[in-house]
Design a protein around this motif. Structure first.
Motif: not given
Length: 244
Positions: A213-239
């Motif tokens: 096991a070793q630190f893998d930056y790809r998890h953070w790239v994917t996680g941050i991308l999915v998080s940002v997209i989800s939150l943008l959709i959520g904020v705009k959609g809920f508004a």
């Protein structure tokens, strides 16, 4: 926002389901440890009574962790959603409602994760044969899971705030975090496949089981991308959502 968060926090603390979920999660961890421990005593040749195998149940249980996240998030995005119209009429902005519910439920979910992680390590190191660097490998593999789990929690919050049924939420999760790797491998190139949540989670588990096991930056790239997209959709959609 502070006053609204205090109100939501008070409501959250009165949710019996939150405490029941927390206790059940910890009991399941303890039960898994006890089963492995006594299996070893019943059968001296039982090969799975090791800290490595015990920890692997956590590394392979991302979907189960996300379901726990769904239960925590539902504490303030379930029946309480019927009160949103009342709060909006009192002048509370939709942005305040969206972020307050997210911050509060996420805080308690993360606390539960930390407690569960500590309990897992305590049981693993005291009940089973400890393999070399098993704890450090477990912590590294867990750190790779963090951004993926957080992205799942943010997606849950968005879908719940947009009133998507829990059945559909689970189906979406099964597709994105379990079955999407095969589809992406067929339809797109290796780059997308390598950054797919399902692929990353499988590779993380395999690396852990191989003691590499070793630190893998790809998890953070994917996680941050999915998080940002989800939150943008959520904020705009809920508004824009009709809350009548």
């Amino acid at each position: 926002m502070i006053n609204y968060m205090k109100s939501e926090h008070y409501r959250l603390l009165r949710k019996k389901g939150l405490y029941i979920t927390s206790v059940i999660c910890l009991l399941l961890i303890a039960a898994a440890a006890v089963v492995l421990y006594y299996s070893q005593h019943l059968d001296p040749n039982f090969p799975y009574a090791t800290s490595m195998f015990f920890y692997s149940n956590v590394i392979s249980g991302t979907l189960l962790i996300m379901i726990v996240g769904l239960l925590f998030n539902s504490a303030l995005t379930g029946k309480d959603m019927s009160l949103i119209k009342q709060f909006v009429s009192f002048g509370v902005s939709r942005h305040t409602i969206f972020w307050s519910k997210l911050i509060l439920t996420l805080s308690y979910f993360l606390l539960q994760c930390v407690i569960g992680l500590l309990l897992t390590i305590a049981l693993g190191e005291n009940l089973f044969a400890s393999e070399e660097q098993s704890v450090s490998n477990f912590l590294i593999a867990s750190s790779n899971m963090i951004p993926i789990v957080l992205s799942g929690f943010f997606m849950i919050h968005t879908l719940k705030m947009l009133k998507v049924s829990e059945v559909y939420i689970i189906i979406i999760f099964l597709f994105i975090y379990v079955f999407s790797d095969d589809l992406l491998y067929i339809l797109f190139d290796n780059t997308l496949f390598d950054y797919n949540p399902s692929t990353l989670l499988n590779e993380n588990l395999m690396s852990f089981m191989n003691n590499s096991a070793q630190f893998d930056y790809r998890h953070w790239v994917t996680g941050i991308l999915v998080s940002v997209i989800s939150l943008l959709i959520g904020v705009k959609g809920f508004a824009k959502q009709n809350i009548d």
